[in-house]
Design a protein around this motif. Sequence first.
Motif, PDB file in Angstrom:
ATOM      1  N   LEU A   1       0.824  -1.207   0.000  1.00  0.00           N
ATOM      2  CA  LEU A   1       0.000   0.000   0.000  1.00  0.00           C
ATOM      3  C   LEU A   1       0.860   1.258   0.000  1.00  0.00           C
ATOM      4  CD1 LEU A   1      -2.972  -0.861   2.391  1.00  0.00           C
ATOM      5  CD2 LEU A   1      -3.158   0.019   0.053  1.00  0.00           C
ATOM      6  N   GLU A   2       1.944   1.245   0.719  1.00  0.00           N
ATOM      7  CA  GLU A   2       2.821   2.409   0.753  1.00  0.00           C
ATOM      8  C   GLU A   2       3.417   2.698  -0.624  1.00  0.00           C
ATOM      9  OE1 GLU A   2       5.729   1.711   3.725  1.00  0.00           O
ATOM     10  OE2 GLU A   2       4.324   1.904   5.413  1.00  0.00           O
TER      11      GLU A   2
ATOM     12  N   ALA B   1      -8.877  -0.228   0.479  1.00  0.00           N
ATOM     13  CA  ALA B   1      -7.895  -1.257   0.803  1.00  0.00           C
ATOM     14  C   ALA B   1      -7.357  -1.073   2.214  1.00  0.00           C
ATOM     15  CB  ALA B   1      -6.758  -1.217  -0.214  1.00  0.00           C
ATOM     16  N   ARG B   2      -7.095   0.159   2.625  1.00  0.00           N
ATOM     17  CA  ARG B   2      -6.625   0.443   3.983  1.00  0.00           C
ATOM     18  C   ARG B   2      -7.659  -0.015   5.013  1.00  0.00           C
ATOM     19  NH1 ARG B   2      -1.451   1.312   5.567  1.00  0.00           N
ATOM     20  NH2 ARG B   2      -0.343   2.701   4.120  1.00  0.00           N
ATOM     21  N   GLN B   3      -8.890   0.342   4.764  1.00  0.00           N
ATOM     22  CA  GLN B   3      -9.950  -0.016   5.706  1.00  0.00           C
ATOM     23  C   GLN B   3     -10.130  -1.528   5.786  1.00  0.00           C
ATOM     24  OE1 GLN B   3     -13.336   2.125   4.256  1.00  0.00           O
ATOM     25  NE2 GLN B   3     -12.442   4.153   4.645  1.00  0.00           N
TER      26      GLN B   3
ATOM     27  N   GLY C   1      -9.092  -6.757   8.821  1.00  0.00           N
ATOM     28  CA  GLY C   1      -8.721  -8.156   8.618  1.00  0.00           C
ATOM     29  C   GLY C   1      -9.370  -8.798   7.413  1.00  0.00           C
ATOM     30  N   ARG C   2      -9.978  -8.014   6.556  1.00  0.00           N
ATOM     31  CA  ARG C   2     -10.604  -8.556   5.337  1.00  0.00           C
ATOM     32  C   ARG C   2      -9.554  -8.544   4.223  1.00  0.00           C
ATOM     33  NH1 ARG C   2     -15.381  -4.429   5.057  1.00  0.00           N
ATOM     34  NH2 ARG C   2     -15.567  -5.310   2.945  1.00  0.00           N
TER      35      ARG C   2
ATOM     36  N   LYS D   1      -7.105  12.247 -14.419  1.00  0.00           N
ATOM     37  CA  LYS D   1      -7.758  12.634 -13.166  1.00  0.00           C
ATOM     38  C   LYS D   1      -8.837  11.612 -12.783  1.00  0.00           C
ATOM     39  CE  LYS D   1      -7.091  17.639 -13.717  1.00  0.00           C
ATOM     40  NZ  LYS D   1      -7.782  18.955 -13.904  1.00  0.00           N
ATOM     41  N   ASP D   2      -9.565  11.145 -13.760  1.00  0.00           N
ATOM     42  CA  ASP D   2     -10.602  10.139 -13.507  1.00  0.00           C
ATOM     43  C   ASP D   2      -9.982   8.869 -12.914  1.00  0.00           C
ATOM     44  OD1 ASP D   2     -13.549   9.119 -14.373  1.00  0.00           O
ATOM     45  OD2 ASP D   2     -12.052   7.555 -14.777  1.00  0.00           O
ATOM     46  N   ARG D   3      -8.877   8.421 -13.483  1.00  0.00           N
ATOM     47  CA  ARG D   3      -8.210   7.223 -12.954  1.00  0.00           C
ATOM     48  C   ARG D   3      -7.694   7.470 -11.536  1.00  0.00           C
ATOM     49  NH1 ARG D   3      -9.717   6.117 -17.611  1.00  0.00           N
ATOM     50  NH2 ARG D   3      -8.708   4.587 -18.994  1.00  0.00           N
ATOM     51  N   LEU D   4      -7.209   8.656 -11.260  1.00  0.00           N
ATOM     52  CA  LEU D   4      -6.678   8.955  -9.932  1.00  0.00           C
ATOM     53  C   LEU D   4      -7.790   9.011  -8.888  1.00  0.00           C
ATOM     54  CD1 LEU D   4      -3.930  11.596 -10.808  1.00  0.00           C
ATOM     55  CD2 LEU D   4      -3.606   9.212 -10.108  1.00  0.00           C
ATOM     56  N   VAL D   5      -8.948   9.534  -9.255  1.00  0.00           N
ATOM     57  CA  VAL D   5     -10.086   9.510  -8.332  1.00  0.00           C
ATOM     58  C   VAL D   5     -10.476   8.070  -8.028  1.00  0.00           C
ATOM     59  CG1 VAL D   5     -12.530  10.085  -8.082  1.00  0.00           C
ATOM     60  CG2 VAL D   5     -10.933  11.769  -9.023  1.00  0.00           C
ATOM     61  N   PHE D   6     -10.513   7.237  -9.056  1.00  0.00           N
ATOM     62  CA  PHE D   6     -10.803   5.825  -8.869  1.00  0.00           C
ATOM     63  C   PHE D   6      -9.750   5.184  -7.960  1.00  0.00           C
ATOM     64  CE2 PHE D   6     -10.182   1.401 -10.067  1.00  0.00           C
ATOM     65  CZ  PHE D   6     -11.464   0.896 -10.077  1.00  0.00           C
ATOM     66  N   ALA D   7      -8.488   5.545  -8.168  1.00  0.00           N
ATOM     67  CA  ALA D   7      -7.401   4.968  -7.380  1.00  0.00           C
ATOM     68  C   ALA D   7      -7.495   5.367  -5.913  1.00  0.00           C
ATOM     69  CB  ALA D   7      -6.052   5.395  -7.964  1.00  0.00           C
ATOM     70  N   THR D   8      -7.746   6.639  -5.643  1.00  0.00           N
ATOM     71  CA  THR D   8      -7.803   7.061  -4.242  1.00  0.00           C
ATOM     72  C   THR D   8      -8.955   6.400  -3.503  1.00  0.00           C
ATOM     73  OG1 THR D   8      -7.698   8.970  -2.772  1.00  0.00           O
ATOM     74  CG2 THR D   8      -9.235   9.120  -4.608  1.00  0.00           C
ATOM     75  N   THR D   9     -10.065   6.179  -4.187  1.00  0.00           N
ATOM     76  CA  THR D   9     -11.196   5.475  -3.570  1.00  0.00           C
ATOM     77  C   THR D   9     -10.796   4.061  -3.161  1.00  0.00           C
ATOM     78  OG1 THR D   9     -12.782   6.777  -4.849  1.00  0.00           O
ATOM     79  CG2 THR D   9     -13.554   4.686  -3.930  1.00  0.00           C
ATOM     80  N   HIS D  10     -10.139   3.359  -4.064  1.00  0.00           N
ATOM     81  CA  HIS D  10      -9.792   1.962  -3.780  1.00  0.00           C
ATOM     82  C   HIS D  10      -8.600   1.849  -2.836  1.00  0.00           C
ATOM     83  CE1 HIS D  10     -12.582  -0.301  -6.365  1.00  0.00           C
ATOM     84  NE2 HIS D  10     -12.616   0.824  -7.072  1.00  0.00           N
ATOM     85  N   LEU D  11      -7.718   2.826  -2.823  1.00  0.00           N
ATOM     86  CA  LEU D  11      -6.643   2.807  -1.834  1.00  0.00           C
ATOM     87  C   LEU D  11      -7.205   2.970  -0.426  1.00  0.00           C
ATOM     88  CD1 LEU D  11      -3.875   4.923  -3.617  1.00  0.00           C
ATOM     89  CD2 LEU D  11      -3.764   2.483  -3.050  1.00  0.00           C
ATOM     90  N   ASN D  12      -8.160   3.874  -0.274  1.00  0.00           N
ATOM     91  CA  ASN D  12      -8.789   4.047   1.027  1.00  0.00           C
ATOM     92  C   ASN D  12      -9.548   2.788   1.451  1.00  0.00           C
ATOM     93  OD1 ASN D  12      -7.851   6.680   1.282  1.00  0.00           O
ATOM     94  ND2 ASN D  12      -9.662   7.563   0.293  1.00  0.00           N
TER      95      ASN D  12
END
Length: 511
Positions: free
Chosen positions: A216-217, A273-275, A280-281, A260-271
């Motif tokens: 993730l980092e 993934a963190r959660q 533990g999922r 920009k569209d891809r980056l918005v998609f990426a930030t959503t899924h990075l968040n």
Amino acid sequence: MTINAEVPVAATRTGAGADRSGQGADAGQDATAGQQVTAGQAADGSSAADLVLPLVAVGGAAVLAGNGYVRRTRRARTRTTPAVVSPGVPPVVSPRPPVTPLPVLERQAGAALVQADDCIRTSRAELSFAETRFGPAAVEPFHRALREAERELAAAFAIHLRYGQGVPEGRDEEAARRQALAGIVGRCAEAGRRLDAAAPAFDQLRALEEEMGEALEVAEGRFRELTGRTGAVEATLADLHARYPASATATVTGYVEQAKDRLVFATTHLNQARQAADLGRTEQAVRDLRAAEGAVGQADTLLTGVDQLANSLAQAADLVPAALTGAEAERARAQTATGTADGVSRSLLGDADAALAAVREELTGDRPYDPLAALRSIVRAVSALGGGQDGVLGAAAWLVGRADVRAADGFVATHRGAVGAGARTLLAEAERLLGTDPAAAGEPALAARELAEQDVRVHGNPYSGGAGHTSGAVLGGVLLGEDPDGGPPLAFGGPDTRKGGGPGAEPVRTD
């Protein structure tokens, strides 16, 4: 035959077919013969009529038996599968399997090319994240597997290109076409097999289930770098619009918005993934991380495409004056050779004169012009005259060919969810020519880009309809697009890995 209680002997023929030497016998002899036959019948206790029916029955049975033997022999000769013989049951002959029509085989070959190309592009993108984290040495075996798969796919594209150009006509034309299509499918299958074979070891190297934090980092670091870079690229594109006509920047139109569209998609899924990792999922965290990595990779491709175009335009602008001078010298050489065995036609000289004059007018005019288009005209004019492989003209050919191939490849990579086998085949040919004949690489590259854009228009562009970020990810090939949420993300590996949902998973049969 005369029949009595003793061994049969040949009877004397009578009538029209008898020996004509007996025609002078008197009527008494005929009467005596008749009396002898009658006496023989009486002594035997039977008549000639009583013996005719048994003979007819025996003859009929022989005929029926012969006909049955002929039919059985014919069936045995034409049978294509072993017969199952049961007592009292006639053998069953299986019909021949249907022959698959050529159009169906062509669609299968095209689908195999698209799938293999997608698998290679996805594997290359995920491999870049692994290399950032583990270093070049650790990922070299997977680079090797990727190169082997690329060679197989290149061979498949070459067969597909020749197939589109037609096979030699003749009585075996259909057989040759079937063989070519089988070769395409076979090469694509081998490319996928090599990636699938390396996928479990690659999955073990990344170990996302155990070391999600480090992965993730890495992804978040690249995301932040691209987010900061977006503003600079947007400024670069605005400068290009101010300095050059719209045709010069047409190949990157909309790229900053798509990034920009891809980056918005990426930030959503990075968040997400963190959660998911914190809860533990793990499986959901891996899924979101891979989706984010794919979107980050495509944003990088889109922004890099703008920077590459800006560099190419600047280099072309610097090279146009020298290339024009070299082309005019090449044109003079060609005019001198006209009329000789190595000369060129006057029509070609006229076309070259018109092209070079148009470039010189643009160069000396007051209006902005497209340096790459001008350089492309010079390269085409000189190539038609048979020159331009060395010096400044060779450099011009390389610059134009590389720019055209990059533009086509970037578009296919970021829209591959809609691009078919035709555009990919032309792109593969352009890439091959770039290494051997750069002046010839531009034509298939431009054709590939045009055909890819047609595929996207037919498919539908999500950016023009205001669709969500998931639609852009599906169009870009980041997600498979099988589910309402876009389906699962793709990973390093071939078709079996894709069917199984990830590296090392059990393949799901689809046949």
